[in-house]
Scaffold this active site. Structure first.
Site, short mmCIF file in Angstrom:
data_model
loop_
_atom_site.label_atom_id
_atom_site.label_comp_id
_atom_site.label_asym_id
_atom_site.label_seq_id
_atom_site.Cartn_x
_atom_site.Cartn_y
_atom_site.Cartn_z
N THR A 118 -13.01 -17.90 87.06
CA THR A 118 -12.41 -17.69 85.53
C THR A 118 -13.81 -17.09 85.10
OG1 THR A 118 -10.80 -19.34 85.50
CG2 THR A 118 -11.78 -18.70 83.41
N GLY A 124 -18.80 -23.06 82.85
CA GLY A 124 -17.69 -23.50 81.83
C GLY A 124 -17.64 -22.77 80.53
N GLY A 132 -16.10 -20.44 79.92
CA GLY A 132 -14.60 -19.78 79.76
C GLY A 132 -13.86 -20.97 79.54
N GLU A 159 -12.51 -25.07 87.99
CA GLU A 159 -13.44 -24.48 88.72
C GLU A 159 -14.25 -25.04 89.83
OE1 GLU A 159 -14.86 -20.77 86.01
OE2 GLU A 159 -15.47 -22.69 85.49
#
Length: 233
Positions: free
Chosen positions: A28, A97, A99, A105
């Site tokens: 991400t 992190g 996002g 993840e």
């Protein structure tokens, strides 16, 4: 070369590690999205992969571009995960992190045989911490959890503001799992391993953005192109 061009260079280099038939964890963030776009072109040309997205955002992009997806329950073991990072140090420790997808993840990375990190050279640091550390917490008891984190930080000699992440309209940011994110601006984290271990002991902490012993390779892009970094033994 601007920032996006460097991200594309890193993503293109990572794509060379993707083989036909792979079960692929897909990260991400802005760099991971450049990877998805390049991957979609290969899929359209005949590459066969099964992707497991690390966020709803990534899933939407994959579906839009025609990258076939499965859930992690359908594919509980993956060959490779390719994801970005907000910071990476010389010991291959990461902060992730930014996002808001750190929990998924980390689960996907841990389910993979290998994890390749793609980033531009601005993400390389000597010591983690300039980027605020995302700490995913349960909404229940959030004040108590925050207090425990603050006490832990003091014990480890860390200081700096901690703030619940909000959206542009000032509403609280909620992760795909329905949790809050506390961004801890420590500035410098001399012992990331100790901090990670201690955070894991706080019940209200769902997960944190310190990724340790997960990345097996890093592809770092700069004005001169992409280069590969491997962990030092």
């Amino acid at each position: 070369m601007d920032a996006r061009e460097m991200k594309i260079k890193a993503a293109a280099a990572a794509l060379e590690h993707v083989e036909d038939g792979m079960r692929l964890g897909i990260g991400t963030g802005s760099t991971a999205e450049e990877f998805v776009r390049l991957l979609a072109e290969k899929v359209a040309a005949g590459l066969k992969v099964q992707g497991v997205p690390t966020s709803e955002r990534t899933a939407r992009l994959c579906l839009e571009l025609g990258v076939p997806l499965k859930s992690l329950d359908e594919l509980p073991e993956l060959d490779l995960t390719i994801d970005g990072a907000d910071e990476i140090d010389g010991g291959f420790r990461l902060i992730k992190g930014g996002g808001g997808a750190l929990l998924r993840e980390k689960i996907v990375a841990a389910a993979s045989k290998r994890m390749i990190v793609i980033a531009d050279e601005t993400k390389l640091v000597d010591t983690l911490g300039a980027f605020p550390l995302p700490i995913e917490i349960n909404p229940f008891g959030q004040a108590s959890t925050r207090l425990a984190i603050e006490r832990l930080a003091t014990d480890l000699g860390l200081s700096g503001p901690m703030k619940l992440r909000t959206r542009s309209d000032e509403s609280l940011f909620m992760t795909d799992g329905g949790h809050l994110i506390l961004d801890a601006s420590f500035g410098r984290i001399p012992d990331a391993d100790a901090l990670a271990s201690r955070l894991n002991q706080i019940p209200g902490v769902v997960e944190h953005g310190l990724f340790i012993n997960l990345a097996s390779l890093a592809i770092i892009a700069g004005p001169a192109g992409a280069r590969v970094m491997e962990p030092k033994n």
